[in-house]
Write a protein that holds these residues in place. Structure first.
Motif, mmCIF file in Angstrom:
data_model
loop_
_atom_site.group_PDB
_atom_site.id
_atom_site.type_symbol
_atom_site.label_atom_id
_atom_site.label_comp_id
_atom_site.label_asym_id
_atom_site.label_seq_id
_atom_site.Cartn_x
_atom_site.Cartn_y
_atom_site.Cartn_z
ATOM 1 N N PHE A 24 0.811 -1.225 0.000
ATOM 2 C CA PHE A 24 0.000 0.000 0.000
ATOM 3 C C PHE A 24 0.844 1.274 0.000
ATOM 4 O O PHE A 24 0.325 2.361 -0.230
ATOM 5 N N ILE A 77 2.219 3.191 -4.240
ATOM 6 C CA ILE A 77 1.694 4.285 -5.068
ATOM 7 C C ILE A 77 2.164 5.644 -4.542
ATOM 8 O O ILE A 77 2.475 6.560 -5.330
ATOM 9 N N GLY A 78 2.257 5.756 -3.223
ATOM 10 C CA GLY A 78 2.757 7.011 -2.648
ATOM 11 C C GLY A 78 4.209 7.259 -3.022
ATOM 12 O O GLY A 78 4.603 8.389 -3.341
ATOM 13 N N SER A 89 4.408 8.286 -6.650
ATOM 14 C CA SER A 89 3.981 9.688 -6.789
ATOM 15 C C SER A 89 5.066 10.644 -6.317
ATOM 16 O O SER A 89 5.325 11.669 -6.953
ATOM 17 N N THR A 90 5.680 10.291 -5.203
ATOM 18 C CA THR A 90 6.725 11.156 -4.665
ATOM 19 C C THR A 90 7.911 11.236 -5.624
ATOM 20 O O THR A 90 8.468 12.320 -5.836
ATOM 21 N N ILE A 105 6.987 13.833 -7.992
ATOM 22 C CA ILE A 105 7.093 15.177 -7.423
ATOM 23 C C ILE A 105 8.555 15.631 -7.375
ATOM 24 O O ILE A 105 8.865 16.802 -7.549
ATOM 25 N N GLY A 107 -1.457 -7.823 -11.835
ATOM 26 C CA GLY A 107 -2.461 -6.943 -11.249
ATOM 27 C C GLY A 107 -1.814 -5.660 -10.733
ATOM 28 O O GLY A 107 -2.452 -4.612 -10.626
ATOM 29 N N GLU A 164 -2.157 -2.802 -13.248
ATOM 30 C CA GLU A 164 -3.513 -2.260 -13.374
ATOM 31 C C GLU A 164 -3.841 -1.309 -12.223
ATOM 32 O O GLU A 164 -4.345 -0.205 -12.425
ATOM 33 N N ILE A 165 -3.502 -1.743 -11.016
ATOM 34 C CA ILE A 165 -3.852 -0.932 -9.843
ATOM 35 C C ILE A 165 -3.051 0.364 -9.809
ATOM 36 O O ILE A 165 -3.561 1.428 -9.445
ATOM 37 N N LEU A 214 -4.321 2.751 -12.655
ATOM 38 C CA LEU A 214 -5.631 3.331 -12.340
ATOM 39 C C LEU A 214 -5.494 4.490 -11.349
ATOM 40 O O LEU A 214 -6.122 5.544 -11.503
ATOM 41 N N GLN A 215 -4.647 4.310 -10.365
ATOM 42 C CA GLN A 215 -4.467 5.379 -9.373
ATOM 43 C C GLN A 215 -3.815 6.614 -9.991
ATOM 44 O O GLN A 215 -4.200 7.743 -9.684
ATOM 45 N N LEU A 230 -6.565 8.343 -12.154
ATOM 46 C CA LEU A 230 -7.597 9.064 -11.405
ATOM 47 C C LEU A 230 -7.057 10.328 -10.753
ATOM 48 O O LEU A 230 -7.780 11.297 -10.569
ATOM 49 N N SER A 231 -5.778 10.297 -10.397
ATOM 50 C CA SER A 231 -5.219 11.489 -9.755
ATOM 51 C C SER A 231 -4.578 12.420 -10.783
ATOM 52 O O SER A 231 -3.999 13.431 -10.416
ATOM 53 N N LYS A 232 -4.725 12.040 -12.050
ATOM 54 C CA LYS A 232 -4.103 12.827 -13.132
ATOM 55 C C LYS A 232 -2.651 13.134 -12.797
ATOM 56 O O LYS A 232 -2.187 14.267 -12.906
ATOM 57 N N SER A 233 -1.960 12.118 -12.322
ATOM 58 C CA SER A 233 -0.575 12.317 -11.883
ATOM 59 C C SER A 233 0.356 11.390 -12.647
ATOM 60 O O SER A 233 1.129 10.645 -12.051
ATOM 61 N N GLU A 237 -1.588 9.179 3.104
ATOM 62 C CA GLU A 237 -0.814 8.023 3.580
ATOM 63 C C GLU A 237 -0.363 8.245 5.023
ATOM 64 O O GLU A 237 0.148 9.304 5.369
ATOM 65 N N LEU A 260 -8.761 13.229 -5.528
ATOM 66 C CA LEU A 260 -7.997 11.993 -5.671
ATOM 67 C C LEU A 260 -6.495 12.218 -5.895
ATOM 68 O O LEU A 260 -5.841 11.392 -6.526
ATOM 69 N N HIS A 261 -5.963 13.286 -5.370
ATOM 70 C CA HIS A 261 -4.507 13.390 -5.303
ATOM 71 C C HIS A 261 -4.040 12.563 -4.099
ATOM 72 O O HIS A 261 -4.693 12.539 -3.051
ATOM 73 N N PHE A 313 -4.303 8.419 -0.312
ATOM 74 C CA PHE A 313 -3.551 7.161 -0.402
ATOM 75 C C PHE A 313 -3.592 6.359 0.902
ATOM 76 O O PHE A 313 -3.195 5.191 0.919
ATOM 77 N N ILE A 346 -11.353 2.298 -7.661
ATOM 78 C CA ILE A 346 -9.986 2.080 -7.195
ATOM 79 C C ILE A 346 -9.952 1.274 -5.899
ATOM 80 O O ILE A 346 -9.088 0.420 -5.693
ATOM 81 N N LEU A 390 -10.931 -2.432 -6.721
ATOM 82 C CA LEU A 390 -9.851 -3.151 -7.413
ATOM 83 C C LEU A 390 -8.772 -3.595 -6.425
ATOM 84 O O LEU A 390 -8.262 -4.715 -6.493
ATOM 85 N N LEU A 414 -7.750 -7.463 -5.717
ATOM 86 C CA LEU A 414 -6.406 -8.001 -5.976
ATOM 87 C C LEU A 414 -5.764 -8.582 -4.718
ATOM 88 O O LEU A 414 -4.972 -9.507 -4.794
#
Lengths: 313, 313
Positions: A69, A72-73, A76-77, A80, A94, A97-98, A101-102, A105-108, B39, B63-64, B69, B98, B101, B105
């Motif tokens: 978990f 994804i953070g 993203s970092t 940044i 999988g 995909e996950i 998708l994240q 959705l966060s347009k990141s 997070e 959703l940022h 997260f 999200i 999913l 998974l």
């Protein structure tokens, strides 16, 4: 040659203030790998001064939250922080995909390249190789598809026995590469000087096996045989061995039995169930079977070198 | 009637050891809400002793990653803790996909019911109502679809003016409910006793507006007018106001201008950019416009009551 393992988190799922879920940072032969990435891993990396830019390969054992978990953070970092280098992610099918998708959705979307290596095989397979290190999966037995990972240094070139070499005037510096590679030397007379007269053995390549999460699985022993360092999960003590089959976890004694039968040099155990507030029993029950055991603890550095354990904070 | 806001995290995205991303715990009129879930939120909840079982409604602004997260980890932990109560999640469209999913998974379906309230409207709308509280969205201006949230206590019943009531022998206890509800009392003679003779005003209902992340958006002022407590993001100081338009964030001065023009009682600012190691400038620049400003800090409890700020740790 060196192998340094930093424990970033080593507890099982239930969160507590000072109990971070699984993540480890491995330096082996000047390569840098992140293994598992539970929530809060990026904070722990900051705390224990693991350089974000060193990480180019992340290995995820399975898709339970306490092992991924935080991924994804971290991704993203990296974005940044304007990362440009490719990032390779190895994990169960999988995981792409996950992650995608994240990011969607966060347009990141990351500006750097994310390269996914999705794993599906139930047999041990080579998943990474360069000139210094090979990495294999270790198929484990858990409630979802899970792999451990075996990290092996590649053998180094042989070391020159300079005193012996100097006995032969005609051996030049330019010959050293072949000699270090193990070749015999043929003198101008046609006489063959055997390589083992000219060289000595290089240091034994180091190896590390990470095995979490899993029920007791003796069939992994041939894969991890003789490793220098083994991390094996130990969720329960013998008092709750009954939970192992249902939850697909191991006891400390089972972890030690694997270590003993695989003839490893040193065992580190972790992934303790939150039902145990005191961890002493884990070491005691493991040591009844295998002597060289350490309890994983966030911030500890396990080195296969001079200093076996160093506390980073 | 009380309103207590606990800051669990208040920094922007880049992680640092003691800088947690956005999350807040709000107690209002004996209702308990979690707002955003970056997070590490579950760790912060443990640290500041926010009871996991109290949370039945979680509001996600956008959703940022630094705002959501931590949600999947919290949902998973609720499962591990054998939660049975429904959990309502309010957030932008996509939040269900999200979450589902990730649960799929990890083969970690929750035994409790997850109820998603996906938001798409660009107008302020009522999204929650019970007998004590109403909650409205506050459409914000950010790089992705984003809402703030307005939490309002419902007006209480009027308070009985016992001394005056006792002047009328025929008013019985069973009449009190109607009187507290604001009704006049008709005596047996037909004479009407006006309600304002029999009651006094109840305490003014409290209200809290959460506005993060957003560029300066004066059109929210009518929605948040006269709230007791406003949290408004303040990512930059005036020195980098030029970044506000591109990143869709606000300066401390802009946050204070919103507070001032909305005539709020108290302003709390946060979501500081990591470029500022010292936060004093945020308070200074905000107070030039609006006096009653506090800097958000993890572990601080902002009460609209006797104690304005209490440090929890």
């Amino acid at each position: 040659m060196s192998l340094n393992l930093t424990i970033l988190g080593c507890h099982s799922a239930t969160p507590r203030v000072n109990a971070y879920p699984t993540s480890q940072y491995l330096e082996i032969n000047n390569r840098h790998f992140l293994i598992d990435c539970g929530e809060g891993t990026q904070r722990q990396m900051r705390k224990y001064k693991v350089g974000f830019s060193k990480i180019n390969h992340i290995f995820i054992s399975h898709l339970h939250g306490d092992h991924f978990f935080g991924l994804i953070g971290l991704i993203s970092t990296f974005g940044i922080l304007n990362r440009e280098k490719d990032l390779h992610i190895y994990g169960p099918k999988g995981i792409k995909e996950i992650t995608v998708l994240q990011l969607k959705l966060s347009k990141s979307w990351t500006k750097y390249q994310l390269i996914f290596h999705e794993l599906e095989s139930k047999e041990s397979e080579l998943i990474f190789e360069d000139d210094k290190v090979t990495i294999y999966t270790i198929p484990l037995d858990h409630r979802v598809y899970t792999n451990g990972f075996l990290f092996k240094e590649k053998p180094k070139l042989r070391k020159l026995h300079i005193a012996n070499i100097q006995q032969y005037d005609e051996i030049e510096t330019c010959d050293y590469h072949n000699i270090k590679a193990g070749k015999d030397y043929v003198l101008s007379t046609g006489e063959v000087v055997m390589n083992d007269e000219l060289t000595i053995d290089p240091p034994k390549p180091k190896s590390y096996a990470f095995c979490s999460d899993t029920a007791y699985k003796p069939s992994i022993i041939p894969i991890i045989k003789n490793v220098d360092l083994l991390y094996h999960e130990a969720t329960f003590l013998n008092d709750r061995e009954d939970l192992c089959e249902k939850t697909k976890h191991s006891t400390a004694e089972q972890a030690a039995t694997i270590a003993n039968n695989a003839n490893v040099e040193k065992l580190v155990i972790g992934h303790y169930s939150s039902r145990y507030s005191n961890l002493k029993g884990f070491k005691k029950e493991a040591q009844a079977v295998f002597k060289n055991v350490e309890l994983a603890e966030a911030g500890n550095l396990h080195s296969i070198n001079s200093f076996p354990v160093k506390v980073l904070n």
